[in-house]
Enzyme design. Structure first.
Site, PDB file in Angstrom:
ATOM      1  N   GLU A   1      10.817  15.196  15.873  1.00 27.14           N
ATOM      2  CA  GLU A   1      10.957  14.870  14.650  1.00 27.14           C
ATOM      3  C   GLU A   1      10.235  15.960  13.703  1.00 27.14           C
ATOM      4  O   GLU A   1       9.137  15.907  13.482  1.00 27.14           O
ATOM      5  CB  GLU A   1      10.690  13.403  14.049  1.00 27.14           C
ATOM      6  CG  GLU A   1      11.057  13.254  12.649  1.00 27.14           C
ATOM      7  CD  GLU A   1      10.800  12.072  11.954  1.00 27.14           C
ATOM      8  OE1 GLU A   1       9.438  11.609  12.001  1.00 27.14           O
ATOM      9  OE2 GLU A   1      11.486  11.158  11.652  1.00 27.14           O
TER      10      GLU A   1
ATOM     11  N   GLU B   1       9.263   0.220  11.217  1.00 29.65           N
ATOM     12  CA  GLU B   1      10.315   1.417  10.875  1.00 29.65           C
ATOM     13  C   GLU B   1       9.859   2.810  11.015  1.00 29.65           C
ATOM     14  O   GLU B   1       9.140   3.143  10.151  1.00 29.65           O
ATOM     15  CB  GLU B   1      10.861   1.166   9.492  1.00 29.65           C
ATOM     16  CG  GLU B   1      11.534  -0.261   9.152  1.00 29.65           C
ATOM     17  CD  GLU B   1      12.907  -0.361   9.862  1.00 29.65           C
ATOM     18  OE1 GLU B   1      13.464   0.710  10.568  1.00 29.65           O
ATOM     19  OE2 GLU B   1      13.472  -1.510  10.012  1.00 29.65           O
TER      20      GLU B   1
ATOM     21  N   GLY C   1       7.050   4.310   8.711  1.00 32.91           N
ATOM     22  CA  GLY C   1       6.124   5.735   8.738  1.00 32.91           C
ATOM     23  C   GLY C   1       6.057   6.356  10.082  1.00 32.91           C
ATOM     24  O   GLY C   1       7.216   6.079  10.758  1.00 32.91           O
ATOM     25  N   SER C   2       5.369   7.216  10.314  1.00 37.35           N
ATOM     26  CA  SER C   2       5.408   7.950  11.663  1.00 37.35           C
ATOM     27  C   SER C   2       5.178   7.052  12.818  1.00 37.35           C
ATOM     28  O   SER C   2       4.678   5.879  12.791  1.00 37.35           O
ATOM     29  CB  SER C   2       4.276   8.794  11.365  1.00 37.35           C
ATOM     30  OG  SER C   2       3.050   8.316  11.379  1.00 37.35           O
TER      31      SER C   2
ATOM     32  N   CYS D   1      14.119   9.824   7.602  1.00 38.64           N
ATOM     33  CA  CYS D   1      13.731   9.367   8.914  1.00 38.64           C
ATOM     34  C   CYS D   1      15.337   9.336   9.695  1.00 38.64           C
ATOM     35  O   CYS D   1      15.560   9.300  10.864  1.00 38.64           O
ATOM     36  CB  CYS D   1      13.458   7.976   8.947  1.00 38.64           C
ATOM     37  SG  CYS D   1      14.229   6.689   7.776  1.00 38.64           S
TER      38      CYS D   1
ATOM     39  N   ALA E   1       1.175   6.377  13.630  1.00 35.22           N
ATOM     40  CA  ALA E   1       0.695   5.396  12.904  1.00 35.22           C
ATOM     41  C   ALA E   1       1.188   3.962  13.383  1.00 35.22           C
ATOM     42  O   ALA E   1       0.529   3.078  13.334  1.00 35.22           O
ATOM     43  CB  ALA E   1       0.715   5.554  11.340  1.00 35.22           C
ATOM     44  N   GLY E   2       2.596   3.981  13.580  1.00 40.86           N
ATOM     45  CA  GLY E   2       3.203   2.730  14.229  1.00 40.86           C
ATOM     46  C   GLY E   2       2.539   2.153  15.430  1.00 40.86           C
ATOM     47  O   GLY E   2       2.425   0.909  15.571  1.00 40.86           O
TER      48      GLY E   2
ATOM     49  N   LYS F   1       0.973  -1.105   0.042  1.00 43.91           N
ATOM     50  CA  LYS F   1       0.200  -0.032   0.093  1.00 43.91           C
ATOM     51  C   LYS F   1       0.826   1.027  -0.015  1.00 43.91           C
ATOM     52  O   LYS F   1       1.418   1.862   1.123  1.00 43.91           O
ATOM     53  CB  LYS F   1      -1.013  -0.012   1.318  1.00 43.91           C
ATOM     54  CG  LYS F   1      -1.984   1.075   0.961  1.00 43.91           C
ATOM     55  CD  LYS F   1      -2.457   1.792   2.340  1.00 43.91           C
ATOM     56  CE  LYS F   1      -1.621   2.729   2.854  1.00 43.91           C
ATOM     57  NZ  LYS F   1      -1.403   4.068   2.123  1.00 43.91           N
TER      58      LYS F   1
HETATM   59  P1  NAD Z   1       2.649   8.072   7.960  1.00 50.41           P
HETATM   60  O1  NAD Z   1       2.746   7.291   9.026  1.00 50.41           O
HETATM   61  O2  NAD Z   1       1.648   9.234   8.082  1.00 50.41           O
HETATM   62  O3  NAD Z   1       1.934   7.346   6.880  1.00 50.41           O
HETATM   63  C1  NAD Z   1       2.974   6.107   6.439  1.00 50.41           C
HETATM   64  C2  NAD Z   1       2.119   5.043   5.528  1.00 50.41           C
HETATM   65  O4  NAD Z   1       1.122   4.626   6.474  1.00 50.41           O
HETATM   66  C3  NAD Z   1       1.269   5.768   4.459  1.00 50.41           C
HETATM   67  O5  NAD Z   1       1.078   4.757   3.418  1.00 50.41           O
HETATM   68  C4  NAD Z   1      -0.149   5.996   5.293  1.00 50.41           C
HETATM   69  O6  NAD Z   1      -1.175   6.128   4.306  1.00 50.41           O
HETATM   70  C5  NAD Z   1      -0.138   4.863   6.142  1.00 50.41           C
HETATM   71  N1  NAD Z   1      -0.787   4.942   7.360  1.00 50.41           N
HETATM   72  C6  NAD Z   1      -1.160   5.923   7.960  1.00 50.41           C
HETATM   73  N2  NAD Z   1      -1.865   5.805   9.044  1.00 50.41           N
HETATM   74  C7  NAD Z   1      -2.023   4.468   9.148  1.00 50.41           C
HETATM   75  C8  NAD Z   1      -2.625   3.445   9.870  1.00 50.41           C
HETATM   76  N3  NAD Z   1      -3.232   3.965  11.317  1.00 50.41           N
HETATM   77  N4  NAD Z   1      -2.922   2.407   9.588  1.00 50.41           N
HETATM   78  C9  NAD Z   1      -2.313   1.882   8.491  1.00 50.41           C
HETATM   79  N5  NAD Z   1      -1.630   2.699   7.583  1.00 50.41           N
HETATM   80  C10 NAD Z   1      -1.564   3.953   7.945  1.00 50.41           C
HETATM   81  O7  NAD Z   1       4.015   8.785   7.755  1.00 50.41           O
HETATM   82  P2  NAD Z   1       4.444   9.628   6.538  1.00 50.41           P
HETATM   83  O8  NAD Z   1       4.221  10.874   6.874  1.00 50.41           O
HETATM   84  O9  NAD Z   1       3.853   9.172   5.344  1.00 50.41           O
HETATM   85  O10 NAD Z   1       6.030   9.151   6.367  1.00 50.41           O
HETATM   86  C11 NAD Z   1       6.856  10.102   7.342  1.00 50.41           C
HETATM   87  C12 NAD Z   1       7.401   9.336   8.615  1.00 50.41           C
HETATM   88  O11 NAD Z   1       7.988   8.062   8.313  1.00 50.41           O
HETATM   89  C13 NAD Z   1       8.431   9.982   9.280  1.00 50.41           C
HETATM   90  O12 NAD Z   1       8.164   9.639  10.759  1.00 50.41           O
HETATM   91  C14 NAD Z   1       9.648   9.298   9.019  1.00 50.41           C
HETATM   92  O13 NAD Z   1      10.516   9.364  10.123  1.00 50.41           O
HETATM   93  C15 NAD Z   1       9.072   7.822   8.863  1.00 50.41           C
HETATM   94  N6  NAD Z   1      10.088   7.010   8.016  1.00 50.41           N
HETATM   95  C16 NAD Z   1      10.646   5.916   8.690  1.00 50.41           C
HETATM   96  C17 NAD Z   1      11.498   5.276   7.899  1.00 50.41           C
HETATM   97  C18 NAD Z   1      12.425   4.234   8.792  1.00 50.41           C
HETATM   98  O14 NAD Z   1      12.967   3.384   8.129  1.00 50.41           O
HETATM   99  N7  NAD Z   1      12.480   4.325  10.205  1.00 50.41           N
HETATM  100  C19 NAD Z   1      11.764   5.525   6.631  1.00 50.41           C
HETATM  101  C20 NAD Z   1      11.270   6.581   6.005  1.00 50.41           C
HETATM  102  C21 NAD Z   1      10.190   7.195   6.629  1.00 50.41           C
END
Ligand code: NAD
Length: 492
Positions: free
Chosen positions: A390, A257, A235-236, A291, A239-240, A183
């Site tokens: 962050e 991650e 992701g964030s 990240c 959300a994580g 996704k």
């Molecule tokens: P986000 O968490 O808003 O979204 C990431 C993905 O998750 C998107 O596809 C989104 O549609 C989906 N999503 C959001 N909430 C969800 C939920 N409750 N259930 C299922 N899916 C959900 O993050 P973002 O703004 O797209 O990305 C930025 C973040 O990602 C930053 O915090 C960054 O540090 C992190 N990031 C981490 C790494 C790593 O390897 N540690 C790498 C890249 C980015």
């Protein structure tokens, strides 16, 4: 009005079950160009029914398709063909990602597409020699440890490194024999269509990879879907946490991650003329939307003034502009929402008492596009929110320290622990500091990303590891098969 792009096109279908499938609804994602602020292209928005179709295809491919039954070497051959197909389309990928999220083209070429092909090639090579089975002599029996694919994987990825974050999951999942539903983020669905074309070219069997871009609800449905065996999320933190909680209730394996607020510790003996130019890409790369960005620079009190001056000078010399121009160092942020967020931190930093030593606002020369000047905050205390949270933009905080023990204390005074670096002339001393920082990855005098080593975070930066044999193991289930009262090998 749309701007004309040579590579970006509207899309109307999903890649499911080995072909192009019409969406179940007419909902679309409008991808807005961060450069022009106009609609770049549209793609269908995945609904719960589309996720159901993708999971069903992945489940069928896992239950009765060839992929999990092929030898690891046969799967590696397909991965190698995928590497070749992506390499062939690398210019399309790089420009598409630049158009979608504003990554400077030079970064897109190496940091997005180059790393993605290298990562996939690593997992193809690993699959060829990884011990998927191992015989052990037990007390009561001979035993075989069998490492089988975990099953159907839900892979949810962010917009900042869209292709690379997909590949970081696809490489090990496919090497393991899993099938996958990807996704992509709604900000960056377009590059995933080129990936689907590459998968077809590589001859991936039907249903092994399915791609359904969509928003949060689409992701939530995938996380909770009864047909999914494992979730791999990047992701964030927010959300994580939600995804981790759902997977906890379902007892579903999950890799997270998440974000970071990594420290770059400059030692007393640091050579600033060599270090500052080397450090900048790990802070401002991808417009600061990484990240692993080294967003806290820890400077010895005695050299604090010189560090701030040198950083401010180097950052002020970065070229801001159209990311499609290869000479550009810093492009626009991905979205208006992201720029609003970064600007709110610029205001917060000032109100917390930090001093703007470089940047601090929008560049005058770029009234269109979501640009923010690369910014250096000086006189920062590690307790300030700009040092703890962050920001995810081109903003760095310079924090003074009194001794190496104090530097370690400040580096560890964070809810995050993803990356980090230590810079100094005395390698032994820098390495000793690096050992004491609680983080997943740390580099002395550089910023390394090693495919054959585990990558991931501690504390709020995540759970689990990607890359290395550890990253492949995350997509395998260990099973012990014992044969009692025998001394002969279970298999030869
Ligand atoms: P986000 O968490 O808003 O979204 C990431 C993905 O998750 C998107 O596809 C989104 O549609 C989906 N999503 C959001 N909430 C969800 C939920 N409750 N259930 C299922 N899916 C959900 O993050 P973002 O703004 O797209 O990305 C930025 C973040 O990602 C930053 O915090 C960054 O540090 C992190 N990031 C981490 C790494 C790593 O390897 N540690 C790498 C890249 C980015």
């Amino acid at each position: 009005m749309r701007r004309n792009s040579v590579v970006v096109a509207d899309r109307s279908e999903f890649f499911i079950g080995g072909g192009w499938v019409r969406p179940s609804t007419s909902d679309v994602i409008e991808v807005i160009s961060p450069i022009t602020e106009k609609v770049l292209a549209v793609a269908p928005a995945g609904s719960t029914a589309d996720i159901d179709a993708a999971v069903a295809a992945a489940r069928t491919a896992f239950a009765s398709g060839p992929w999990p039954r092929m030898t690891a070497a046969e799967r590696a051959d397909v991965l190698d063909r995928l590497v070749a197909a992506i390499a062939e389309r690398s210019a399309d990928f790089a420009m598409t990602i630049t158009e979608e999220n504003g990554s400077p083209l030079a970064f897109s070429e190496l940091g997005q597409v180059g790393l993605a092909t290298m990562a996939l090639a690593y997992f193809a090579a690993l699959a060829r020699h990884f011990a998927f089975e191992e015989e052990r002599e037990g007390l009561m029996s001979r035993a075989r440890v069998i490492r089988s694919p975990v099953g159907v994987v839900g892979a949810i990825v962010p917009w900042n490194i869209p292709l690379l974050s997909i590949v970081m999951k696809l490489g090990p999942a496919l090497a393991a024999g899993c099938t996958v539903v990807v996704k992509p983020s709604p900000e960056t669905p377009l590059d995933s269509y080129i990936l689907a074309e590459c998968l077809l070219q590589a001859g991936i069997p039907d249903g092994v990879v399915n791609i359904v871009p969509g928003g949060r609800e689409t992701g939530e449905h995938l996380v909770s879907h009864p047909g999914v065996d494992k979730i791999s999320f990047t992701g964030s933190v927010t959300a994580g946490q939600q995804i981790g909680a759902r997977c906890g209730r379902l007892l579903r394996p999950v890799t997270l991650e998440l974000g970071g607020k990594s420290a770059a510790v400059l030692c007393e003996d640091v050579d600033l003329s060599a270090t500052i130019p080397a450090l900048i890409p790990s802070i401002m790369g991808n417009n600061g939307q990484m990240c692993v960005a080294q967003t806290r620079v820890l400077a010895p009190r005695a050299r604090y003034h010189d560090v701030v001056e040198a950083l401010a000078a180097e950052v002020s010399a970065l070229s801001i502009g159209d990311p499609r121009d290869k000479a550009t160092d810093v492009g626009p942020l991905v979205s208006q929402r992201q720029r609003d967020r970064v600007e709110s931190y610029l205001r917060l930093g000032r109100s917390e008492g930090a001093r703007v030593a470089a940047g601090g606002g929008r560049p005058d020369a770029s009234p269109i596009g979501w640009f923010i000047e690369p910014t250096v905050f000086a006189d920062v205390d590690n307790g300030m929110r700009i040092a703890q949270e962050e920001i995810f933009g081109p903003v760095v905080a310079v924090i003074p320290y009194e001794s190496s023990a104090d530097a370690v204390r400040i580096a560890n005074d964070s809810v995050y622990g993803l990356s980090g670096s230590v810079w100094g002339t005395d390698i032994d001393q820098a390495t000793a500091i690096a050992r004491q920082v609680r983080t997943g990855t740390i580099t002395v005098n550089g910023f390394a990303f090693e495919f054959n080593c585990p990558f991931g975070g501690v504390k709020s930066s995540g759970i689990g590891r990607e890359f290395g044999p550890e990253g492949l193991s995350a997509f395998l289930e260990d099973k012990t098969l014992c044969v009692a009262n025998t001394t002969s090998a279970i298999y030869t």
